[in-house]
Design an enzyme around this catalytic site. Structure first.
Site, PDB file in Angstrom:
ATOM      1  N   GLU A 182     114.863  87.834  78.098  1.00  0.00           N
ATOM      2  CA  GLU A 182     114.150  87.673  76.823  1.00  0.00           C
ATOM      3  C   GLU A 182     112.791  88.367  76.795  1.00  0.00           C
ATOM      4  O   GLU A 182     111.989  88.117  75.876  1.00  0.00           O
ATOM      5  CB  GLU A 182     114.001  86.182  76.440  1.00  0.00           C
ATOM      6  CG  GLU A 182     115.336  85.432  76.424  1.00  0.00           C
ATOM      7  CD  GLU A 182     115.269  84.020  75.855  1.00  0.00           C
ATOM      8  OE1 GLU A 182     114.513  83.770  74.912  1.00  0.00           O
ATOM      9  OE2 GLU A 182     116.018  83.159  76.373  1.00  0.00           O
ATOM     10  N   ASP A 202     112.761  80.815  69.669  1.00  0.00           N
ATOM     11  CA  ASP A 202     113.652  79.768  70.163  1.00  0.00           C
ATOM     12  C   ASP A 202     115.108  80.200  69.966  1.00  0.00           C
ATOM     13  O   ASP A 202     115.441  80.912  69.022  1.00  0.00           O
ATOM     14  CB  ASP A 202     113.383  78.473  69.382  1.00  0.00           C
ATOM     15  CG  ASP A 202     114.061  77.276  70.009  1.00  0.00           C
ATOM     16  OD1 ASP A 202     113.383  76.549  70.748  1.00  0.00           O
ATOM     17  OD2 ASP A 202     115.276  77.070  69.773  1.00  0.00           O
ATOM     18  N   TYR A 266     109.123  64.348  72.320  1.00  0.00           N
ATOM     19  CA  TYR A 266     109.167  63.275  73.311  1.00  0.00           C
ATOM     20  C   TYR A 266     110.288  62.346  72.914  1.00  0.00           C
ATOM     21  O   TYR A 266     110.251  61.787  71.811  1.00  0.00           O
ATOM     22  CB  TYR A 266     107.851  62.507  73.408  1.00  0.00           C
ATOM     23  CG  TYR A 266     107.844  61.664  74.662  1.00  0.00           C
ATOM     24  CD1 TYR A 266     107.588  62.246  75.899  1.00  0.00           C
ATOM     25  CD2 TYR A 266     108.147  60.310  74.620  1.00  0.00           C
ATOM     26  CE1 TYR A 266     107.621  61.489  77.063  1.00  0.00           C
ATOM     27  CE2 TYR A 266     108.179  59.550  75.778  1.00  0.00           C
ATOM     28  CZ  TYR A 266     107.910  60.156  77.000  1.00  0.00           C
ATOM     29  OH  TYR A 266     107.940  59.417  78.155  1.00  0.00           O
ATOM     30  N   PRO A 268     111.612  65.309  75.598  1.00  0.00           N
ATOM     31  CA  PRO A 268     112.203  66.640  75.525  1.00  0.00           C
ATOM     32  C   PRO A 268     113.553  66.638  76.251  1.00  0.00           C
ATOM     33  O   PRO A 268     113.883  65.667  76.934  1.00  0.00           O
ATOM     34  CB  PRO A 268     111.195  67.497  76.298  1.00  0.00           C
ATOM     35  CG  PRO A 268     110.632  66.561  77.317  1.00  0.00           C
ATOM     36  CD  PRO A 268     110.641  65.178  76.681  1.00  0.00           C
ATOM     37  N   TYR A 270     114.118  69.376  78.243  1.00  0.00           N
ATOM     38  CA  TYR A 270     113.738  70.159  79.431  1.00  0.00           C
ATOM     39  C   TYR A 270     112.314  69.754  79.824  1.00  0.00           C
ATOM     40  O   TYR A 270     111.380  69.948  79.037  1.00  0.00           O
ATOM     41  CB  TYR A 270     113.829  71.657  79.138  1.00  0.00           C
ATOM     42  CG  TYR A 270     115.215  72.060  78.671  1.00  0.00           C
ATOM     43  CD1 TYR A 270     116.223  72.297  79.607  1.00  0.00           C
ATOM     44  CD2 TYR A 270     115.525  72.149  77.323  1.00  0.00           C
ATOM     45  CE1 TYR A 270     117.504  72.628  79.194  1.00  0.00           C
ATOM     46  CE2 TYR A 270     116.803  72.472  76.905  1.00  0.00           C
ATOM     47  CZ  TYR A 270     117.788  72.710  77.842  1.00  0.00           C
ATOM     48  OH  TYR A 270     119.061  73.031  77.425  1.00  0.00           O
ATOM     49  N   TYR A 271     112.157  69.229  81.039  1.00  0.00           N
ATOM     50  CA  TYR A 271     110.887  68.639  81.456  1.00  0.00           C
ATOM     51  C   TYR A 271     109.971  69.663  82.115  1.00  0.00           C
ATOM     52  O   TYR A 271     109.500  69.469  83.228  1.00  0.00           O
ATOM     53  CB  TYR A 271     111.141  67.417  82.353  1.00  0.00           C
ATOM     54  CG  TYR A 271     111.758  66.279  81.571  1.00  0.00           C
ATOM     55  CD1 TYR A 271     110.954  65.340  80.930  1.00  0.00           C
ATOM     56  CD2 TYR A 271     113.134  66.172  81.433  1.00  0.00           C
ATOM     57  CE1 TYR A 271     111.512  64.311  80.183  1.00  0.00           C
ATOM     58  CE2 TYR A 271     113.705  65.152  80.700  1.00  0.00           C
ATOM     59  CZ  TYR A 271     112.888  64.226  80.071  1.00  0.00           C
ATOM     60  OH  TYR A 271     113.447  63.221  79.325  1.00  0.00           O
ATOM     61  N   LEU A 273     106.677  71.740  80.461  1.00  0.00           N
ATOM     62  CA  LEU A 273     105.952  71.639  79.186  1.00  0.00           C
ATOM     63  C   LEU A 273     106.135  72.882  78.308  1.00  0.00           C
ATOM     64  O   LEU A 273     105.966  74.020  78.764  1.00  0.00           O
ATOM     65  CB  LEU A 273     104.463  71.404  79.436  1.00  0.00           C
ATOM     66  CG  LEU A 273     103.720  70.904  78.178  1.00  0.00           C
ATOM     67  CD1 LEU A 273     104.047  69.444  77.884  1.00  0.00           C
ATOM     68  CD2 LEU A 273     102.222  71.094  78.321  1.00  0.00           C
ATOM     69  N   HIS A 274     106.484  72.629  77.053  1.00  0.00           N
ATOM     70  CA  HIS A 274     106.620  73.707  76.059  1.00  0.00           C
ATOM     71  C   HIS A 274     106.268  73.150  74.686  1.00  0.00           C
ATOM     72  O   HIS A 274     106.391  71.944  74.438  1.00  0.00           O
ATOM     73  CB  HIS A 274     108.049  74.279  76.071  1.00  0.00           C
ATOM     74  CG  HIS A 274     109.113  73.256  75.878  1.00  0.00           C
ATOM     75  ND1 HIS A 274     109.635  72.515  76.926  1.00  0.00           N
ATOM     76  CD2 HIS A 274     109.735  72.805  74.767  1.00  0.00           C
ATOM     77  CE1 HIS A 274     110.536  71.667  76.455  1.00  0.00           C
ATOM     78  NE2 HIS A 274     110.624  71.822  75.142  1.00  0.00           N
ATOM     79  N   VAL A 275     105.839  74.064  73.800  1.00  0.00           N
ATOM     80  CA  VAL A 275     105.415  73.674  72.451  1.00  0.00           C
ATOM     81  C   VAL A 275     106.322  74.362  71.443  1.00  0.00           C
ATOM     82  O   VAL A 275     106.626  75.552  71.576  1.00  0.00           O
ATOM     83  CB  VAL A 275     103.939  74.092  72.196  1.00  0.00           C
ATOM     84  CG1 VAL A 275     103.490  73.629  70.816  1.00  0.00           C
ATOM     85  CG2 VAL A 275     103.018  73.552  73.268  1.00  0.00           C
TER      86      VAL A 275
HETATM   87  P1  M7G Z   1     113.414  70.432  74.099  1.00  0.00           P
HETATM   88  O1  M7G Z   1     112.549  69.564  73.270  1.00  0.00           O
HETATM   89  O2  M7G Z   1     113.219  70.356  75.595  1.00  0.00           O
HETATM   90  O3  M7G Z   1     114.946  70.149  73.856  1.00  0.00           O
HETATM   91  O4  M7G Z   1     113.190  71.907  73.591  1.00  0.00           O
HETATM   92  P2  M7G Z   1     115.918  70.217  72.615  1.00  0.00           P
HETATM   93  O5  M7G Z   1     116.857  71.383  72.943  1.00  0.00           O
HETATM   94  O6  M7G Z   1     116.665  68.917  72.695  1.00  0.00           O
HETATM   95  O7  M7G Z   1     115.130  70.415  71.385  1.00  0.00           O
HETATM   96  C1  M7G Z   1     113.713  73.017  74.246  1.00  0.00           C
HETATM   97  C2  M7G Z   1     113.759  74.143  73.258  1.00  0.00           C
HETATM   98  O8  M7G Z   1     114.117  75.320  73.968  1.00  0.00           O
HETATM   99  C3  M7G Z   1     114.814  73.931  72.168  1.00  0.00           C
HETATM  100  O9  M7G Z   1     114.236  74.136  70.900  1.00  0.00           O
HETATM  101  C4  M7G Z   1     115.912  74.946  72.526  1.00  0.00           C
HETATM  102  O10 M7G Z   1     116.561  75.451  71.374  1.00  0.00           O
HETATM  103  C5  M7G Z   1     115.136  76.013  73.255  1.00  0.00           C
HETATM  104  N1  M7G Z   1     115.946  76.744  74.251  1.00  0.00           N
HETATM  105  C6  M7G Z   1     116.822  76.210  75.114  1.00  0.00           C
HETATM  106  N2  M7G Z   1     117.326  77.188  75.903  1.00  0.00           N
HETATM  107  C7  M7G Z   1     118.306  76.969  76.955  1.00  0.00           C
HETATM  108  C8  M7G Z   1     116.754  78.370  75.535  1.00  0.00           C
HETATM  109  C9  M7G Z   1     116.871  79.703  76.015  1.00  0.00           C
HETATM  110  O11 M7G Z   1     117.590  80.033  76.958  1.00  0.00           O
HETATM  111  N3  M7G Z   1     116.087  80.619  75.371  1.00  0.00           N
HETATM  112  C10 M7G Z   1     115.262  80.283  74.321  1.00  0.00           C
HETATM  113  N4  M7G Z   1     114.561  81.265  73.757  1.00  0.00           N
HETATM  114  N5  M7G Z   1     115.150  79.025  73.865  1.00  0.00           N
HETATM  115  C11 M7G Z   1     115.880  78.074  74.473  1.00  0.00           C
END
Ligand code: M7G
Length: 335
Positions: A182, A202, A266, A268, A270-271, A273-275
């Site tokens: 990416e 995303d 909260y 998430p 994936y643990y 940290l991301h916004v």
């Molecule tokens: P989250 O709040 O941890 O989980 O957000 P959620 O998927 O239940 O919302 C993780 C965010 O990362 C989500 O908005 C996913 O759509 C995005 N995401 C997940 N993956 C595996 C990827 C990826 O491989 N590439 C990108 N660009 N985004 C991803």
């Protein structure tokens, strides 16, 4: 229907950007991650729907025009998300010329039709997860929701042990941070190990329509699991993401701060940290009161009290069959 669809790949914003065909499959809690090693190679992968054997429809969302499927590709499980695409206004007339219709209702001046599109115009967006783990299949299934009120004590005794044991792999996160995947999509970045981040579109955004804009900013710093871990020492990181993220979005997409919803989830999935940055007109999944925490509110709360997220009771939804659901059930949380 599935068999008729062509190979999928991620779509570039314009022709100058090469189509990304590389994919690192997301294994649950793999050995490399447990060892803190994020250096595993990206495996090239190509996919055709003719390879996909449907096992079960996991979830149907008639309003959101979305279906999630469990199937197999080869001998491995796979999850597929299929979404109807938004209308592409500039080519709408051309698109309509290529459709056929079948009448389903006629009453006075009113008629309805099933519309069949053909030709090269894509009318669906597909997301594939392969190999998919049980956890992926569960995440995309329709499961009964329950609200929990997580006190700091419940966090320490129930939630933290469960997420440590059951977390999704974040190899995909490391691939983005290390520019293994990416990298051609990066919208903003700051390489600083303490306050730096990488912002990319995303996976949920088709990148065709700015009014459904969806970007994520992933921090370089490791070990911050969620807002529960945030303290005053993280303010420079959070303010950096806010300021540089907003500036980059205005410059690249001409979307200003007053059109952006900027938040954490909260819990998430994936643990690391991301916004989330989403356009205010886009009802992105997870923007409701039981999941979204606005970045600017988080900054204010930590400024008032560094221990705010160490002390606060937080409400959210857990779904039946989630690891967290079972963890709460074991503690007799549900009546
Ligand atoms: P989250 O709040 O941890 O989980 O957000 P959620 O998927 O239940 O919302 C993780 C965010 O990362 C989500 O908005 C996913 O759509 C995005 N995401 C997940 N993956 C595996 C990827 C990826 O491989 N590439 C990108 N660009 N985004 C991803």
């Amino acid at each position: 229907m599935l068999e008729k669809m062509n190979n999928i790949s991620t779509q570039p914003l314009d022709d100058s950007v090469p189509v990304c065909k590389k994919r690192k499959c997301d294994n649950e809690c793999n050995e490399a991650e447990k060892d803190g090693d994020s250096s595993s190679a990206v495996v090239p992968f190509s996919f055709a729907f003719s390879d996909f054997k449907l096992v079960k429809v996991l979830r149907e969302d008639a309003r959101g025009k979305l279906v999630t499927l469990h199937g197999t590709v080869g001998d491995k499980d796979a999850v597929v998300v299929l979404e109807r695409k938004a209308f592409d206004i500039p080519v709408l007339e051309e698109c309509l010329q290529q459709t056929t219709v079948k009448e389903t209702l006629q009453n006075d001046v009113y008629s309805t039709f099933d519309v069949y599109s053909s030709g090269s115009i894509a009318h669906m967006k597909a997301t594939l997860i392969h190999p998919a783990t049980e956890k992926h299949i569960s995440k995309y299934s329709d499961r009964e929701p329950f609200i929990v009120r997580e006190t700091p004590e419940l966090y320490r005794s129930v939630v933290l042990p469960s997420i440590q044991e059951n977390k999704f792999s974040f190899q995909w996160v490391y691939n983005i941070l290390e520019k293994k995947t990416e990298s051609e999509r990066i919208v903003a970045e700051d390489p600083d190990p303490e306050v730096g981040f990488v912002m990319v579109p995303d996976m949920k955004w088709n990148r065709e329509n700015v009014e459904s804009l969806y970007l994520i900013a992933i921090v370089h710093r490791r070990g911050i699991r969620s807002i529960r871990d945030l303290r005053q020492e993280h303010l420079p990181l959070l303010e950096n993401i806010l300021n540089k993220g907003l500036a980059a979005i205005e410059e690249k997409f001409s979307v200003k701060a007053d059109k952006l919803r900027i938040y954490f989830h909260y819990q998430p999935s994936y643990y690391h940290l991301h916004v989330h940055f989403t356009h205010v007109k886009f009802e992105a999944p997870g923007t409701d009161a039981l999941r979204a925490h606005l970045l600017e509110d988080v900054i204010d709360n930590i400024k008032m009290n560094s221990e705010f997220y160490n002390l606060k009771t937080l409400s959210y939804i857990v779904r039946e069959h989630d690891a967290l659901y079972y963890a709460f059930q074991d503690k007799k949380y549900f009546v």
